[in-house]
Design an enzyme around this catalytic site. Structure first.
Site, PDB file in Angstrom:
ATOM      1  CB  CYS A  80     -41.600  -7.609  -3.774  1.00 44.51           C
ATOM      2  SG  CYS A  80     -41.270  -6.241  -4.883  1.00 44.51           S
ATOM      3  CG  HIS A 168     -44.704  -9.901  -6.751  1.00 45.87           C
ATOM      4  ND1 HIS A 168     -45.243  -9.386  -5.585  1.00 45.87           N
ATOM      5  CD2 HIS A 168     -43.947  -8.910  -7.282  1.00 45.87           C
ATOM      6  CE1 HIS A 168     -44.837  -8.144  -5.424  1.00 45.87           C
ATOM      7  NE2 HIS A 168     -44.040  -7.828  -6.446  1.00 45.87           N
ATOM      8  CD  GLU A 170     -47.403 -12.032  -4.455  1.00 43.97           C
ATOM      9  OE1 GLU A 170     -46.424 -12.803  -4.388  1.00 43.97           O
ATOM     10  OE2 GLU A 170     -47.290 -10.790  -4.382  1.00 43.97           O
TER      11      GLU A 170
END
Ligand code: XMP
Length: 537
Positions: A80, A168, A170
């Site tokens: 990001c 993202h 994660e």
């Protein structure tokens, strides 16, 4: 062999910790450090991840880092803001997106020949959350994935080990996020994946032995998981040179002081139990304000602990069960304090104690795994978090021994009920629960877990400032309500109220009202955090 590590440079994103957790789930050690604290000369660093950030690269106060410290030397992954910062700094272009790109998207093109996307399915779903977008990438770089709206959803250098993704990986909603991180950490950075609870115990015990030698160490026990695991770990390293102090302020759960002291003794710990409840009750008499209660308890606790610690002549170290999220919060680079901690503090300076925090790199679930690896009893490991000031912050209004007794009795029924009520889970739900290390028995592909083990934390609150009318037999009652609270969470920063089964709530409510004198009504708290907090005070 030296412990390899991935460095995560924190630019202030809310999901930085999550990146850390995902890397640890790949059995790889990682450290989250502020964006400007890259450990330059550390040969154990095998890769760098740049996190997201609340800033735009164009903000004057945006966080920056000197990329030449690692670009071209070790593999780099920008996420990001990290991706935008790399582009912006190396000659690409980042502009305000026409509309904020937020939510689910699909990768419509993917360069499957790129190592980062090994095993990716066509149209793989990702999670976007950014206001700026990359409109040009630096020279020598190429796009390796795009979505319908984002041309450079991912890009990489053709000549250097640099990758960047605007989504993202994660977060849960990026369905192959773990695969992407595995590709980076294992295939690209060559992690040996040898970070485990057993290896942690082995290396930490050796380090503690070397660090502490024959020194004497004091540790404050609270009955909670973190301090208990720290104590057992230290006990394994230095044996009787560790003295633990467990203070009873009178506001623990029913029989907790007695039961936990017994557990500690069975574990071979050298523990001094101090019953200081009279002092705490005397100092709290008539005090209703939550902050004042906390202050009094904090002050008294330090006083009692210090008086006991001072008797340990020759002690050189104070050990604490501080864990990683505690430190990340206090190190939070955006400077916002989210939660203040109330652990043992302020030991007198003349004692010259040095601080020893053997769990300071671990997340909560890892602490539990370490506890299991140390052979600690399951009920001590799976114990819910409990606030330092104890039931004092779960009694609205002033505190008396009688109110504590009422709350202890109601809470005991609730907690025993949660432990006794078993739920059957199968499929994905069962796998998720087992992966989190929850103790469960498998029968025909199904597991049975208690409600207690499925939730993060539960407790009972005595609304002693409120009275309501009830009827029991032919008698009118005019007594206090209790509120039951149960939440699911992964780190207590956010929490959702647990959807407990109605039959369970009905049974517990009945039992509390019938058995606990002083309570004639039971409510269930259905507030999430934020905007509520887990504790009522
Ligand atoms: P809140 O109420 O802020 O709580 O949502 C978040 C987590 O922290 C625990 N908590 C405390 N723990 N001392 C502690 O050691 C305290 O004063 C304290 N206050 C809250 C709370 O139980 C929850 O797990």
């Amino acid at each position: 062999m030296q412990q390899q590590k991935i460095i995560i440079l924190d630019f202030g994103s809310q999901t930085t910790q999550l990146i850390g957790r995902r890397v640890r789930e790949l059995d790889t050690f990682c450290e989250i450090v502020p964006y400007n604290k890259f450990p330059k000369d550390d040969p154990t660093v095998i890769g760098v991840i740049l996190s997201g950030s609340p800033y735009s690269v164009h903000d004057p106060e945006a966080f920056t880092v000197d990329l030449s410290q690692f670009v071209g030397r070790i593999p780099v992954l920008g996420i990001c803001y990290g991706a935008q910062f790399i582009s912006h700094t190396l000659g690409g272009k980042v502009e305000k997106a026409d509309s904020r790109e937020y939510g689910r998207a699909n990768l419509v093109t993917i360069d499957h020949s790129n190592a980062l996307f090994k095993g990716f399915e066509p149209n793989s779903q990702v999670w976007m959350s950014h206001g700026d977008t990359i409109t040009a990438i630096p020279q020598g770089f190429k796009a390796i994935a795009s979505t319908a709206n984002v041309t450079y959803a991912a890009y990489a250098s053709a000549t250097q080990p640099v990758w960047a993704v605007q989504f993202h990986p994660e977060v849960y909603h990026t369905l192959q996020g773990t695969q992407l991180l595995r590709n980076f950490v294992v295939d690209i950075c060559h992690s040996r994946q040898d970070w485990s609870a057993d290896s942690f115990v082995e290396s930490t015990v050796a380090e503690l032995k070397a660090q502490l030698g024959d020194d004497k160490v004091i540790l404050g026990l609270s009955g909670g998981v973190d301090s208990s695991v720290a104590a057992v770990l230290l006990n394994r390293a230095i044996g009787s040179n560790l003295t633990c102090i467990f203070v009873d302020h009178g506001m623990l759960r029913k029989n907790e002081f007695r039961d936990v002291m017994h557990d500690y003794e069975c574990l071979g710990l050298n523990v001094i139990g101090v019953d200081a409840s009279e002092k705490f009750f005397a100092d709290l008499a008539g005090v209703s304000d939550p902050e004042q209660k906390r202050k009094i308890i904090g002050r008294d606790f330090v006083e009692v602990f210090n008086a006991e610690a001072k008797k340990q002549t020759g002690a050189k170290w104070l050990a604490q069960g501080t864990i990683y999220p505690d430190r990340i919060e206090s190190l939070n680079i955006t400077g916002k304090v989210i939660k203040s901690h109330h652990n043992v503090g302020g030991l007198p300076e003349e004692m010259h104690l040095q601080l020893c925090e053997p769990l300071k790199w671990l997340f909560k679930d890892e602490v539990r795994r370490v506890g299991r690896s140390l052979g600690m009893p399951e009920h001590l490991i799976t114990r819910h978090p409990f606030p330092g000031p104890g039931l004092a912050v779960r009694i609205l209004g002033d505190i008396t021994p009688e109110k504590v007794r009422i709350l202890q009795d109601a809470d005991d029924i609730y907690i025993r009920g949660l432990r006794a009520y078993k739920v059957k889970l199968s499929g994905e739900e069962a796998r998720r629960v087992l992966a989190a290390g929850v103790p469960a028995d498998m029968h025909d592909g199904e597991i049975e877990v208690s409600l207690y083990d499925q939730i993060w934390q539960a407790g009972t609150i005595l609304l002693s400032t409120v009275r309501s009318v009830g009827v029991m037999g032919d008698e009118r009652t005019y007594e206090h309500p209790v509120a039951l609270r149960a939440v699911t969470s992964t780190d207590a920063m956010t929490a959702d109220w647990a959807h407990l089964p109605y039959d369970f709530m009905a049974k517990v409510s009945n039992e509390i009202i019938n058995k606990v004198k002083g309570v004639n009504r039971v409510c269930y708290d259905i507030s999430s955090k934020p905007p509520a907090t887990i504790e009522w005070e």
